[in-house]
Design an enzyme around this catalytic site. Structure first.
Site, PDB file in Angstrom:
ATOM      1  N   LYS A  44       1.303  -1.095  -0.176  1.00 36.89           N
ATOM      2  CA  LYS A  44       0.229   0.107  -0.197  1.00 36.89           C
ATOM      3  C   LYS A  44       0.471   1.103  -0.295  1.00 36.89           C
ATOM      4  O   LYS A  44       2.407   1.306  -0.168  1.00 36.89           O
ATOM      5  CB  LYS A  44      -0.663  -0.017   0.654  1.00 36.89           C
ATOM      6  N   TYR A 264      16.604  29.949   7.587  1.00 45.31           N
ATOM      7  CA  TYR A 264      15.265  31.113   8.088  1.00 45.31           C
ATOM      8  C   TYR A 264      15.269  30.974  10.187  1.00 45.31           C
ATOM      9  O   TYR A 264      15.367  29.904  10.474  1.00 45.31           O
ATOM     10  CB  TYR A 264      13.643  30.271   7.957  1.00 45.31           C
TER      11      TYR A 264
HETATM   12  C1  LIG Z   1      -0.377  -1.581   7.013  1.00 47.61           C
HETATM   13  C2  LIG Z   1      -0.820  -3.022   6.856  1.00 47.61           C
HETATM   14  C3  LIG Z   1       0.439  -3.982   7.461  1.00 47.61           C
HETATM   15  C4  LIG Z   1       1.814  -4.392   7.195  1.00 47.61           C
HETATM   16  O1  LIG Z   1       1.839  -4.310   8.632  1.00 47.61           O
HETATM   17  P1  LIG Z   1       3.531  -3.773   8.703  1.00 47.61           P
HETATM   18  O2  LIG Z   1       3.490  -3.283  10.447  1.00 47.61           O
HETATM   19  O3  LIG Z   1       3.953  -2.544   7.733  1.00 47.61           O
HETATM   20  O4  LIG Z   1       4.171  -5.157   8.875  1.00 47.61           O
HETATM   21  C5  LIG Z   1      -0.626  -5.635   7.288  1.00 47.61           C
HETATM   22  N1  LIG Z   1      -2.240  -5.788   7.795  1.00 47.61           N
HETATM   23  C6  LIG Z   1      -3.269  -4.872   7.798  1.00 47.61           C
HETATM   24  C7  LIG Z   1      -4.055  -4.799   8.159  1.00 47.61           C
HETATM   25  C8  LIG Z   1      -2.353  -3.456   7.753  1.00 47.61           C
HETATM   26  O5  LIG Z   1      -3.118  -2.356   7.055  1.00 47.61           O
END
Ligand SMILES: *Cc1c(COP(=O)(O)O)cnc(C)c1O
Length: 373
Positions: A44, A264
């Protein structure tokens, strides 16, 4: 893939190198630890900012077959890359009206409420009767998923099960990064009740951290994300290979007298003459603004402290510790690499590795290499 800028016409962009060999090596280690459970990949948010297209192609060549994204749009963009035997799951489910697009692409939505289940069932009935789906159970995180009571009612409903053959029953752990947290065992026990309701359906519990809890958390399919990209999910985790290297080009080097301010607000004022370098990465590239005056860049193992505030497109480091002829304009200094890990940067910035990765900016010049492996 992130749109990014194509081949740099100048050498002034920050450089983000992604080692797909190290990525695949991490996948194989996680898969070996999780076996006999299968190992999926969570890709994702553009594979946590690293570029979903190259990441997915590399993992598919390394025999990864199951991929998770958050949104249908992300899944559609990847569908062509994973082959007919690949499975793509959409963690955030499917919106009303998007069911046909999802099913026609062979993408599996993760249904997380009774309403979503009923809408998917109704859709399946317009389509010859069946459309496979995954089902998420909330076992204590209170984020997405059905409660056990609703799951029990659904499990008795032959009409639903016929319309939506379940490919996966899943839950998500709230505290997998803290192995001793009592919530882990409580969620596992709640999920055992859900599994008993759907005894034929493969089960999935573990994200990266969950893989390093005991074997009971591995189920039939594990879902690592961040560990694939080289960040240790917890203190229990095995060492992983570094996937990301971030370097910043030196735009200018100057010597400033005692009393001169930098950046800045002139937050930094030199107490003695200093040599400083202006680097071509700023907060618009994802470098945390919070690291102004506290982080560092590195060159040949020498720490170069950040001074002054981080600007949008640049920031300054004190390079007085380097011999004068060892750093020139156009040279690169390390921001993430052998001297400073992603976790080091995250800790110093009061952030988490996930946040640093997913904020790496689109204009960084990304290159993909096959080094580890
Ligand atoms: C993002 C997510 C993962 C992966 O999590 P990590 O901590 O990056 O391994 C797995 N399952 C769900 C439902 C998620 O939202």
């Amino acid at each position: 893939m992130k749109s990014g800028l194509s081949a740099p016409v100048s050498s002034q962009l920050g450089r983000l190198r992604i080692d797909l060999g190290a990525l695949c090596a991490n996948f194989r280690r996680l898969a070996a630890t999780a076996a006999p459970a299968r190992c999926a990949a969570v890709v994702k948010a553009d594979a946590y900012g690293l570029g979903a297209a190259p990441v997915v192609s590399a993992l598919a060549r390394a025999s990864c077959r199951d991929f998770f994204v958050a949104h249908l749009e992300e899944a559609l963009a990847l569908r062509g890359m994973i082959g007919a035997e690949g499975v793509l799951y959409v963690l955030n489910g499917v919106a009303r009206g998007a069911e046909a697009v999802c099913a026609d692409a062979g993408i599996i939505p993760v249904l997380s409420s009774v309403e979503q289940c009923r809408a998917w069932q109704a859709f399946a009935q317009t389509r010859g009767g069946t459309a496979p789906a995954a089902l998420q159970i909330d076992t204590g995180m209170s984020r997405l998923g059905l409660d056990l009571q609703s799951a029990a009612e659904l499990a008795q409903d032959a009409g639903f099960l016929a319309a939506a053959p379940l490919r996966l029953l899943m839950t998500h752990l709230a505290c997998a990064d803290t192995p001793a947290h009592p919530a882990n065992a409580a969620q596992l026990a709640a999920f055992a009740q859900a599994r008993a309701l759907f005894p034929q359906t493969p089960a999935s519990i573990a994200n990266s951290g969950g893989i390093f809890l005991d074997g009971a958390y591995r189920g039939d399919l594990v879902r690592p994300g961040v560990a694939l990209y080289g960040a240790a999910p917890s203190s229990e985790a095995m060492p992983l290979q570094r996937v990301v290297t971030l370097d910043a080009p030196v735009l200018q080097i100057r010597t400033i007298p005692a009393g001169a301010g930098v950046g800045y607000g002139l937050d930094y004022a030199a107490s003695a003459p200093r040599r400083i370098a202006t680097l071509g990465i700023g907060y618009a590239d994802g470098w945390p603004r919070h690291l102004g005056g506290r982080g560092a860049a590195w060159r040949g193992g020498v720490r170069l402290p950040m001074i002054g505030r981080v600007s949008m497109d640049s920031m300054s480091v004190d390079v007085s510790a380097l011999a004068p002829d060892t750093l020139a304009e156009g040279d690169l200094v390390e921001l993430i690499g052998p001297s400073q890990s992603l976790e080091d940067v995250a800790r110093e910035a009061g952030a988490i590795a996930y946040e640093i990765l997913t904020r790496l900016g689109a204009r960084l010049h990304r290159t993909y290499a096959h080094i580890g492996d």
